[in-house]
Design a protein around this motif. Structure first.
Motif, mmCIF file in Angstrom:
data_model
loop_
_atom_site.group_PDB
_atom_site.id
_atom_site.type_symbol
_atom_site.label_atom_id
_atom_site.label_comp_id
_atom_site.label_asym_id
_atom_site.label_seq_id
_atom_site.Cartn_x
_atom_site.Cartn_y
_atom_site.Cartn_z
ATOM 1 N N UNK B 325 107.665 65.800 38.192
ATOM 2 C CA UNK B 325 107.491 65.964 36.751
ATOM 3 C C UNK B 325 106.741 67.267 36.458
ATOM 4 N N UNK B 326 105.717 67.551 37.253
ATOM 5 C CA UNK B 326 104.902 68.748 37.022
ATOM 6 C C UNK B 326 105.678 70.021 37.354
ATOM 7 N N UNK B 328 108.913 70.469 36.958
ATOM 8 C CA UNK B 328 109.814 70.732 35.833
ATOM 9 C C UNK B 328 109.030 71.154 34.588
ATOM 10 N N UNK B 329 107.866 70.521 34.368
ATOM 11 C CA UNK B 329 107.062 70.885 33.200
ATOM 12 C C UNK B 329 106.603 72.339 33.312
ATOM 13 N N UNK B 331 108.031 74.715 34.957
ATOM 14 C CA UNK B 331 109.177 75.591 34.742
ATOM 15 C C UNK B 331 109.556 75.686 33.275
ATOM 16 N N UNK B 332 109.408 74.590 32.547
ATOM 17 C CA UNK B 332 109.772 74.570 31.137
ATOM 18 C C UNK B 332 108.793 75.343 30.281
ATOM 19 N N UNK B 333 107.519 75.219 30.573
ATOM 20 C CA UNK B 333 106.481 75.904 29.807
ATOM 21 C C UNK B 333 105.201 75.954 30.636
ATOM 22 N N UNK B 336 101.966 75.262 28.744
ATOM 23 C CA UNK B 336 101.803 73.856 28.388
ATOM 24 C C UNK B 336 101.338 73.060 29.597
ATOM 25 N N UNK B 337 101.920 73.353 30.752
ATOM 26 C CA UNK B 337 101.550 72.629 31.969
ATOM 27 C C UNK B 337 100.084 72.877 32.290
ATOM 28 N N UNK B 338 99.687 74.142 32.210
ATOM 29 C CA UNK B 338 98.303 74.505 32.503
ATOM 30 C C UNK B 338 97.353 73.790 31.535
ATOM 31 N N UNK B 342 97.464 70.505 34.515
ATOM 32 C CA UNK B 342 98.187 70.588 35.782
ATOM 33 C C UNK B 342 97.728 71.832 36.529
ATOM 34 N N UNK B 343 97.432 71.658 37.816
ATOM 35 C CA UNK B 343 97.009 72.794 38.629
ATOM 36 C C UNK B 343 98.259 73.537 39.105
ATOM 37 N N UNK B 399 113.010 75.549 34.763
ATOM 38 C CA UNK B 399 112.971 74.280 34.060
ATOM 39 C C UNK B 399 114.206 73.429 34.202
ATOM 40 N N UNK B 400 115.247 73.958 34.805
ATOM 41 C CA UNK B 400 116.506 73.220 34.841
ATOM 42 C C UNK B 400 117.174 73.333 36.214
#
Lengths: 253, 454
Positions: B325-326, B328-329, B331-333, B336-338, B342-343, B399-400
């Motif tokens: 999940x992290x 993909x997250x 990769x998507x943004x 946002x992940x940071x 998320x490390x 992200x994909x």
């Protein structure tokens, strides 16, 4: 300033942070009480977002102190901020476009099944529950959030803050990308959260929203605090004067 | 239909397309996956026709004859293609996560060479000289593979650390790796081919290690049952929360397709006969003579099994774990992940470490297939791996991407190459075609996304 109130929920004392040679925030102090909305105002580059990022854990202040309920705390990263029940709704909408609403809502705090896998069904159920409360028209649970409208995306971001029982909410221009109806929805939500006893820092450009939503306003200019005023005591011209000229109105000291 | 009647007459094609779409929607099938499978089938059929026409002494204008005379879709060829796909497919599965994270790994071919040389030298020199375990010792093969995977994980993680913590672009770090690791491999191998390798180790290569017909059927049955169980379980989970579920017939159809695909695959690999000469050699090695008319079939190669396990583990990882999940997250943004705590730096190290480990597994398969470590092993593999991932629908923007897509991409590329070799297309033309297919696949993907608004 208010002197007869109890200990503030948040007190940021004498915060300074510099990038390279530029003092983005220069010895600024602001505070926030439960059930209160404090507006943070100023031009672009005045340092409002930078100041608030020290509270949300995205930046680390060079000097100064942050107190939560009167106790000094250290906030080094977003995780620390969340541990203090500080939730942030960013201007840029911190959502991962390629994930669904529920994956975004629980990002970093996923629900886990007994076997250690992410429990998507459970997370979707919780998301449906909270969205039913915040935005009953929301239906798009199985598509990436890139397919959502600005208002729908904003409601996902707000749902995230509400779901995890935020005590302190930071909203960075929550209505900037929204239409009139959606703006009204967010305004109502802010009133509701306020009634529940949350403290809200609201970064806002629209002076009408400030007059409508905020109890107090702290105005910044060039990284420094111009002053903090009670909204009830000032007119919108006074506040505009503070933002543009950097001068404090005489009557509201 | 009432809907269409109330609409303007302009939309006379609408009811049909709506009915079609709603069928796919009811089944909730990934239409991109469907497109890729379609493309793959078209390629297979084309080569079947082409080889069929070539195989005929006299040209007969009957497509059915071409189809039956074709040499492409015969057990031996499909078996070979499957075996040849494994090495690239294993790495492509890992490359998906690297690209999803908005990175790239150009060093996989070199890293494969490094892992292969380490494994070869370990089992032919270090094990006998230091530990006194010679080739054919039961510990030789497992320890070699372990050492190879470890080498990949360490090198990959180090590159990941440079990228994640030191903020050097992954393109640069792995371009350096591309130049460095193949030379290190050269020195470790002493500038020569290393072999022969351990017999048990060679079983990872394909033809030398298959599990036989009975075991293949048993595994196929287990996999089919598992697939059906998985579908039922996820339906129960959704129904339990009161979410809309697919109609029962749709679930039944999906289950039937899954079971047919799994058992069909097993049947295909099971129908490949071991050549008589080879069987005779095997009997002779045991000091027996082969009975007249004796036949044996290969079954699933261990290397293919390895690929399937890798694919299953990585698919579960990508869709059902926080780690996936992290990835993909991020990769998507990435921001946002940071901000979600998320490390992302550590995540980068993990993803490149995983990629390195997969290079190690892939190196074992590749060197075992060739039965020694050769110096040019893995050269240009990075391009095949990236192409496979991209053909399989992985977006370089991040992200994909899916593991099964990348594996299908690898299969498509290998089929193209094998097919062209069979019909006598020269090697330079093969590269031209593969290059065009790569660009075409991405163009189609872009058009598809534009149309569907995904």
């Amino acid at each position: 300033m208010t002197t007869n109130k109890p200990t503030p929920l948040v007190e940021m004392r004498d915060i300074s942070i510099a990038f390279g040679g530029i003092r983005a925030v220069d010895h600024v102090s602001v505070d926030l009480h439960p059930g209160e909305v404090v507006g943070l105002l100023g031009h672009n580059g005045a340092g409002k977002s930078t100041l608030i990022k020290c509270l949300s854990g995205a930046y680390h202040a060079d000097s100064g102190q942050i107190l939560i309920n009167g106790k000094p705390v250290t906030i080094n990263n977003p995780r620390d901020a969340r541990a203090q029940n500080i939730e942030t709704i960013y201007q840029t909408l911190a959502l991962a476009d390629n994930l669904t609403a529920s994956a975004n809502l629980f990002l970093g705090r996923e629900l886990i099944t007994g076997a250690g896998f992410v429990d998507d069904a459970q997370m979707e159920a919780e998301t449906r529950k909270i969205m039913g409360r915040l935005n009953p028209n929301f239906r798009k649970f199985n598509v990436p959030v890139s397919a959502l409208s600005g208002g729908q995306r904003q409601s996902v971001a707000i749902a995230r803050a509400v779901y995890f029982n935020a005590k302190i909410l930071i909203m960075d221009e929550p209505t900037a990308a929204l239409g009139p109806q959606e703006t009204q929805m967010v305004a109502e939500l802010i009133q509701e959260l306020k009634a529940q006893g949350l403290g809200i820092f609201l970064i806002e450009h629209d002076i009408h929203n400030v007059m409508k939503l905020c109890d107090r306003a702290s105005v910044m200019k060039n990284g420094q605090l111009v002053g903090t005023v009670n909204i009830a005591d000032v007119t919108d011209e006074d506040i505009l004067g503070m933002i543009i000229m950097g001068k404090k109105p005489a009557k509201a000291a | 239909m009432t809907d269409a009647a109330s609409n303007s007459p302009k939309s006379e094609h609408k009811p049909q397309s709506e009915a079609k779409r709603s069928l796919l929607q009811t089944l909730e099938v990934d239409t991109r996956l469907l497109g890729m499978i379609g493309a793959f089938l078209v390629i297979c059929l084309s080569f079947q026709f082409w080889t069929g026409i070539r195989a005929m002494p006299v040209f007969v204008p009957n497509p059915l004859e071409w189809l039956s005379a074709g040499r492409f879709f015969v057990p031996q060829n499909t078996f070979n293609i499957t075996i040849q796909t494994v090495s690239v497919a294993i790495m492509a599965a890992g490359m998906v996560f690297v690209i999803v994270m908005r990175h790239i790994d150009l060093s996989v071919g070199s890293l494969l060479a490094l892992c292969s040389s380490v494994m070869a030298v370990f089992q032919t020199q270090i094990m006998p000289n230091t530990f006194g375990f010679g080739l054919e010792h039961p510990l030789t093969a497992p320890l070699s593979v372990l050492v190879g995977i470890l080498t990949g994980v360490i090198v990959g993680s180090f590159q990941g650390w440079l990228i994640g913590y030191q903020r050097i672009p992954s393109f640069i770090v792995t371009l350096g790796g591309l130049l460095i690791w193949s030379r290190v491999a050269y020195f470790i191998a002493g500038g020569q081919t290393v072999g022969p390798l351990d017999g048990t180790f060679l079983m990872l290569g394909g033809t030398n290690g298959t599990i036989g017909v009975t075991a293949s059927w048993i595994l196929g049955a287990i996999a089919a049952a598992g697939a059906v169980y998985g579908l039922i379980k996820s339906r129960r989970a959704r129904a339990g929360h009161g979410f809309p579920v697919k109609p029962v017939w749709a679930e039944a159809a999906l289950s039937a397709i899954a079971v047919a695909a799994i058992l069909g695959f097993v049947a295909l690999l099971n129908s490949n006969e071991v050549p008589t000469a080879r069987l005779r050699r095997l009997f002779a090695a045991r000091g027996e003579t082969m009975p007249e008319g004796y036949t044996e079939f290969y079954g699933i190669p261990i290397s293919v099994l390895l690929l399937l396990i890798v694919a299953l583990v990585l698919t579960v990882m990508s869709s059902r774990t926080r780690l996936g999940r992290y990835i993909y997250a991020t990769g998507g943004n990435p921001d946002a992940a940071e901000l979600s705590g998320i490390n992302t730096r550590l995540l980068t190290v993990k993803v490149f470490g995983l990629m390195g480990g997969l290079c190690g597994i892939s190196a074992a398969v590749a060197s075992a297939r060739l039965s020694n470590h050769s110096l040019d092993l893995g050269s240009l593999d990075e391009l095949r791996v990236i192409a496979a991932a991209v053909i399989g629908g992985t977006a370089l923007a991040g992200g994909m991407g899916t593991v099964y897509g990348a594996i299908l991409g690898a299969l498509i590329m290998q089929s193209l190459q094998s097919g062209m070799a069979m019909v006598g297309v020269d090697a330079p033309f093969q590269n031209i075609v593969v290059g065009m297919v790569l660009v075409l696949a991405v163009w189609i993907d872009i058009q598809y996304r534009k149309r569907t608004g995904v």
